[in-house]
Enzyme design. Structure first.
Site, PDB file in Angstrom:
ATOM      1  N   LEU A  11       0.813  -1.220   0.000  1.00  0.00           N
ATOM      2  CA  LEU A  11       0.000   0.000   0.000  1.00  0.00           C
ATOM      3  C   LEU A  11       0.844   1.266   0.000  1.00  0.00           C
ATOM      4  O   LEU A  11       0.325   2.380   0.098  1.00  0.00           O
ATOM      5  CB  LEU A  11      -0.951   0.003   1.210  1.00  0.00           C
ATOM      6  N   TYR A 140      18.946   3.848   7.700  1.00  0.00           N
ATOM      7  CA  TYR A 140      18.352   3.401   6.426  1.00  0.00           C
ATOM      8  C   TYR A 140      19.443   2.822   5.520  1.00  0.00           C
ATOM      9  O   TYR A 140      19.312   1.713   4.988  1.00  0.00           O
ATOM     10  CB  TYR A 140      17.674   4.598   5.762  1.00  0.00           C
TER      11      TYR A 140
HETATM   12  P1  NAD Z   1       6.410   3.431   1.619  1.00  0.00           P
HETATM   13  O1  NAD Z   1       6.857   3.941   2.941  1.00  0.00           O
HETATM   14  O2  NAD Z   1       5.573   4.308   0.768  1.00  0.00           O
HETATM   15  O3  NAD Z   1       5.628   2.053   1.812  1.00  0.00           O
HETATM   16  C1  NAD Z   1       6.090   1.052   2.678  1.00  0.00           C
HETATM   17  C2  NAD Z   1       4.920   0.164   3.030  1.00  0.00           C
HETATM   18  O4  NAD Z   1       5.393  -0.849   3.926  1.00  0.00           O
HETATM   19  C3  NAD Z   1       3.780   0.910   3.754  1.00  0.00           C
HETATM   20  O5  NAD Z   1       2.561   0.693   3.088  1.00  0.00           O
HETATM   21  C4  NAD Z   1       3.781   0.302   5.150  1.00  0.00           C
HETATM   22  O6  NAD Z   1       2.482   0.191   5.713  1.00  0.00           O
HETATM   23  C5  NAD Z   1       4.394  -1.065   4.891  1.00  0.00           C
HETATM   24  N1  NAD Z   1       5.021  -1.669   6.083  1.00  0.00           N
HETATM   25  C6  NAD Z   1       5.714  -1.053   7.064  1.00  0.00           C
HETATM   26  N2  NAD Z   1       6.107  -1.957   7.989  1.00  0.00           N
HETATM   27  C7  NAD Z   1       5.675  -3.173   7.549  1.00  0.00           C
HETATM   28  C8  NAD Z   1       5.759  -4.485   8.073  1.00  0.00           C
HETATM   29  N3  NAD Z   1       6.373  -4.753   9.241  1.00  0.00           N
HETATM   30  N4  NAD Z   1       5.214  -5.496   7.349  1.00  0.00           N
HETATM   31  C9  NAD Z   1       4.575  -5.243   6.172  1.00  0.00           C
HETATM   32  N5  NAD Z   1       4.423  -4.007   5.654  1.00  0.00           N
HETATM   33  C10 NAD Z   1       4.978  -2.979   6.341  1.00  0.00           C
HETATM   34  O7  NAD Z   1       7.728   2.960   0.842  1.00  0.00           O
HETATM   35  P2  NAD Z   1       7.962   2.899  -0.744  1.00  0.00           P
HETATM   36  O8  NAD Z   1       8.403   4.250  -1.181  1.00  0.00           O
HETATM   37  O9  NAD Z   1       6.834   2.230  -1.399  1.00  0.00           O
HETATM   38  O10 NAD Z   1       9.273   1.987  -0.774  1.00  0.00           O
HETATM   39  C11 NAD Z   1       9.213   0.582  -0.944  1.00  0.00           C
HETATM   40  C12 NAD Z   1      10.636   0.050  -0.937  1.00  0.00           C
HETATM   41  O11 NAD Z   1      11.391   0.707  -1.969  1.00  0.00           O
HETATM   42  C13 NAD Z   1      11.416   0.296   0.355  1.00  0.00           C
HETATM   43  O12 NAD Z   1      12.267  -0.791   0.586  1.00  0.00           O
HETATM   44  C14 NAD Z   1      12.232   1.524   0.047  1.00  0.00           C
HETATM   45  O13 NAD Z   1      13.406   1.573   0.826  1.00  0.00           O
HETATM   46  C15 NAD Z   1      12.560   1.294  -1.410  1.00  0.00           C
HETATM   47  N6  NAD Z   1      12.897   2.542  -2.097  1.00  0.00           N
HETATM   48  C16 NAD Z   1      11.955   3.514  -2.258  1.00  0.00           C
HETATM   49  C17 NAD Z   1      12.306   4.698  -2.889  1.00  0.00           C
HETATM   50  C18 NAD Z   1      11.312   5.811  -3.093  1.00  0.00           C
HETATM   51  O14 NAD Z   1      11.708   6.912  -3.510  1.00  0.00           O
HETATM   52  N7  NAD Z   1      10.017   5.596  -2.842  1.00  0.00           N
HETATM   53  C19 NAD Z   1      13.607   4.892  -3.353  1.00  0.00           C
HETATM   54  C20 NAD Z   1      14.557   3.881  -3.128  1.00  0.00           C
HETATM   55  C21 NAD Z   1      14.174   2.691  -2.528  1.00  0.00           C
HETATM   56  C1  AKB Z   2      14.210   8.174   0.668  1.00  0.00           C
HETATM   57  O1  AKB Z   2      14.388   9.396   0.430  1.00  0.00           O
HETATM   58  O2  AKB Z   2      14.359   7.635   1.775  1.00  0.00           O
HETATM   59  C2  AKB Z   2      13.867   7.292  -0.520  1.00  0.00           C
HETATM   60  C3  AKB Z   2      15.121   6.732  -1.108  1.00  0.00           C
HETATM   61  C4  AKB Z   2      15.855   7.500  -2.127  1.00  0.00           C
HETATM   62  O3  AKB Z   2      15.539   5.669  -0.743  1.00  0.00           O
HETATM   63  N1  AKB Z   2      13.098   8.044  -1.442  1.00  0.00           N
END
Ligand code: NAD
Ligand code: AKB
Length: 317
Positions: A11, A140
């Protein structure tokens, strides 16, 4: 790719779009979304409540749906992780470890998204190589480097089909970002449309790599579909699509909203995190090994974001 697919953290900002992209490609019933929050009423498709730190819960849902591939997205992002590092360790490392253990038992493939946050101040900041110094100074980043290594370990030691990328900041008009350092690059669009004014929490010259969500979907799907015999690396491919500063992003937005104004109220915590990350990644390994080729640059991304958000948001005042 093997179907069926389980998406953890479904989500969130990525998951809410990845589930739809995977269902469009493999069929609605092929993709099980899961999270520790419940989806809005009326949401279509299979959903299970799964806490990724609970191994039994993971085992049960994977066996019940005969899952073959896990997209493991559940994690705490950089700014939230810095405010509660102990919880971040439990969720980011504990969750990944349990996902990999269940994948080992059930022979599932695993996609793990690392981040530009896996780098630190000692990393070469420009055109950061695929293989280089990684000494992050955030919780992180520590969990992302350890996660990359753990995925490599499960592949070499147990032959689990682990794959992944290092995403830069992701920009989307769907679900809001979950508490990262790059969130300004999403917030700015909402505020530009609603108030023609944005106060940015990073300084004007903070340069970071970014990517539009459709390209992130492409990366996540393509790296899992490629013939593994082509892969030299498996996990943590550098991928990028553009890099810019808040000033440069504001200037591009001004081409569409001429009276848009930006000012700055720098958050020292997020600024320090951003300053420890690269300015730009070298993503040649991804291009050479599995044909990575993003579609959106800065101008196309800004135009598409404003068009799509403009359908949902109204100017205030
Ligand atoms: P987000 O914070 O939008 O979503 C994370 C989801 O994980 C949330 O819906 C939350 O409810 C759920 N969650 C939290 N704890 C949990 C648990 N114990 N069990 C199950 N679900 C749980 O994050 P995102 O932006 O969708 O990122 C997803 C992945 O991609 C992460 O690993 C993040 O580090 C990585 N990432 C994201 C970005 C970005 O810019 N969005 C960039 C680099 C890497
Ligand atoms: C954050 O800013 O934590 C994420 C990422 C680049 O991993 N968007």
């Amino acid at each position: 790719m093997n179907t069926k697919i389980l998406v953890t953290g479904a989500l969130g900002q990525i998951g809410s779009e990845l589930v739809n992209a995977l269902r469009a490609r493999y069929g609605e019933e092929a993709v099980v979304a899961s999270d520790i929050r419940m989806p809005p009423r009326g949401t279509d498709g299979p959903f299970d409540f799964v806490d990724c730190t609970n191994q039994r819960s993971l085992q049960e849902v994977i066996r019940r749906h005969d899952v073959r591939t896990i997209y493991h997205l559940a994690a705490l992002l950089s700014a939230v992780a810095e405010s509660k590092p102990q919880v971040a360790w439990d969720v980011n490392m504990g969750g990944l470890y349990r996902v990999l253990e269940v994948a080992r038992e059930t022979r599932c493939a695993v996609f793990f998204p690392s981040s530009i946050g896996a780098f630190g101040p000692d990393t070469p900041p420009d055109h950061t190589p695929q293989d280089t110094v990684q000494r992050p100074v955030t919780m992180y980043g520590v969990t992302k480097v350890a996660g990359e290594l753990l995925c490599d370990y499960y592949h070499h030691r147990f032959r689990v089909d682990t794959r992944g990328v290092r995403f830069p900041g992701l920009i989307s008009h769907g679900a809001p970002p979950g508490g990262g350092t790059t969130d300004y690059a999403v917030e700015i669009f909402h505020e530009a449309i609603r108030h023609r004014h944005y106060t940015c929490f990073l300084g004007p010259d903070t340069r970071l790599d970014m990517m539009y969500m459709p390209d992130a979907m492409k990366a996540a799907i393509e790296v899992m579909e490629v013939d593994p015999s082509r892969l030299v690396h498996r996990n943590a491919f550098n991928v990028t699509a553009m890099n810019f500063t808040p000033e440069e992003l504001a200037a591009e937005i001004r081409k569409h909203i001429p009276d848009f104004k930006i000012d700055y109220n720098v958050d020292p915590v997020r600024q320090a995190i951003a300053d420890s990350w690269p300015n730009s990644l070298d993503d040649r390994a991804a291009r050479e090994e599995w044909g990575w080729n993003p579609e959106y640059g800065l101008a196309a991304m800004v135009q598409d974001m404003l068009e799509n958000l403009g359908k949902k948001l109204k100017p205030v005042g």
